[in-house]
Design a protein around this motif. Structure first.
Motif, PDB file in Angstrom:
ATOM      1  N   CYS A  60      -6.889   1.984   3.710  1.00  0.00           N
ATOM      2  CA  CYS A  60      -6.528   3.341   3.268  1.00  0.00           C
ATOM      3  C   CYS A  60      -7.480   3.840   2.179  1.00  0.00           C
ATOM      4  O   CYS A  60      -7.678   5.034   2.029  1.00  0.00           O
ATOM      5  CB  CYS A  60      -5.090   3.379   2.764  1.00  0.00           C
TER       6      CYS A  60
ATOM      7  N   CYS B  31      -4.213  -0.210   0.193  1.00  0.00           N
ATOM      8  CA  CYS B  31      -4.911  -1.270   0.929  1.00  0.00           C
ATOM      9  C   CYS B  31      -6.364  -0.861   1.136  1.00  0.00           C
ATOM     10  O   CYS B  31      -6.718   0.307   0.987  1.00  0.00           O
ATOM     11  CB  CYS B  31      -4.226  -1.564   2.261  1.00  0.00           C
TER      12      CYS B  31
ATOM     13  N   CYS C  46       0.192   3.416   3.465  1.00  0.00           N
ATOM     14  CA  CYS C  46       0.635   3.016   4.812  1.00  0.00           C
ATOM     15  C   CYS C  46       1.762   2.000   4.782  1.00  0.00           C
ATOM     16  O   CYS C  46       2.339   1.693   5.832  1.00  0.00           O
ATOM     17  CB  CYS C  46      -0.542   2.489   5.631  1.00  0.00           C
TER      18      CYS C  46
ATOM     19  N   CYS D 159       0.862  -1.172   0.000  1.00  0.00           N
ATOM     20  CA  CYS D 159       0.000   0.000   0.000  1.00  0.00           C
ATOM     21  C   CYS D 159       0.904   1.229   0.000  1.00  0.00           C
ATOM     22  O   CYS D 159       1.747   1.378   0.887  1.00  0.00           O
ATOM     23  CB  CYS D 159      -0.902  -0.010   1.223  1.00  0.00           C
TER      24      CYS D 159
ATOM     25  N   VAL E  51       1.682  -1.237   4.145  1.00  0.00           N
ATOM     26  CA  VAL E  51       1.347  -2.626   4.473  1.00  0.00           C
ATOM     27  C   VAL E  51       1.420  -3.476   3.191  1.00  0.00           C
ATOM     28  O   VAL E  51       1.139  -2.990   2.101  1.00  0.00           O
ATOM     29  CB  VAL E  51      -0.058  -2.702   5.132  1.00  0.00           C
TER      30      VAL E  51
HETATM   31 ZN   LIG Z   1      -2.792   1.229   3.531  1.00  0.00          ZN
END
Ligand SMILES: [Zn+2]
Length: 229
Positions: free
Chosen positions: A159, A156, A117, A114, A119
């Motif tokens: 988000c 993701c 963030c 992502c 991830v």
């Molecule tokens: Zn994210």
């Protein structure tokens, strides 16, 4: 096929702008914003309709694209979609769905994480037992020349929640980067190359300094102050 008139009251203002370009300006003809506004005195945001046409494949050059134009002039270079036909003004290109191959390519370019963030797919969020799911989101990107591009980015599910279309103002981002001091630009370049925020000598020095006993901290501060004399 006979085109409807650009003055037709039954058409939307983007379709009328397209027909005005064809019927009044002509391919390769130039025009100014003043002329455009005078042709559509009743339309409040006619400049925006002109920009919308670019999303439909219409090529309109400004002085940035074509140095022979003055700042006020624009050139109608080529027509795009027939936006005066029912249905053609809708379904702009960014609504098209992406293929599995395109999706794989975008995920690879974004390092399978992502971009908001960081991830990765299937990874657990720090505060939850739910594994992350990666999606491909579309961003409206306003380019420095005023035209609009639609670009994809890996994001993701968390988000991307909220769903409203987000816009990137690229000119603003470029202005911020250009305003950085030379050393800041070097640091940012290294982060971009590593695709993560790495520790440079400055962060390392700060990390060490912060953990020092008081007298040692004072010695470091004094050494720095001595440099300035
Ligand atoms: Zn994210």
């Amino acid at each position: 096929m006979t085109l409807p008139s650009w003055q037709s009251e039954n058409l939307g203002s983007m379709a009328r702008t397209a027909l005005w370009l064809l019927q009044v300006v002509g391919v390769d003809g130039t025009f100014t914003k003043v002329e455009l506004r005078e042709a559509f005195p009743d339309v409040a945001q006619i400049d925006r309709r002109l920009r919308d046409l670019r999303d439909h494949g219409w090529k309109i050059d400004t002085s940035r694209d074509d140095p022979t134009l003055t700042q006020q002039e624009q050139r109608f270079v080529a027509a795009g979609a027939e936006v005066w036909l029912p249905g053609k003004a809708k379904a702009p290109k960014h609504k098209a769905s992406i293929t599995a191959a395109q999706r794989a390519k975008i995920l690879a370019a974004d390092s399978y994480m992502c971009r908001a963030c960081g991830v990765a797919a299937g990874e657990l969020y720090e505060d939850s037992i739910t594994p992350a799911v990666l999606n491909i989101a579309r961003r409206k990107v306003l380019l420095p020349d005023g035209s609009t591009d639609y670009q994809t980015v890996t994001e993701c599910k968390r988000c991307g929640a909220g769903g409203s279309e987000r816009t990137v103002e690229l000119a603003q981002v470029l202005a911020q980067v250009n305003a950085l001091a030379p050393m800041e630009r070097q640091v940012l370049t290294a982060w971009i190359e590593a695709d993560q925020r790495t520790l440079g000598p400055l962060e390392k020095a700060w990390g060490v300094y912060r953990s020092l006993p008081e007298n040692a901290r004072k010695a470091v501060a004094a050494a720095l102050a001595g440099d300035n004399d």
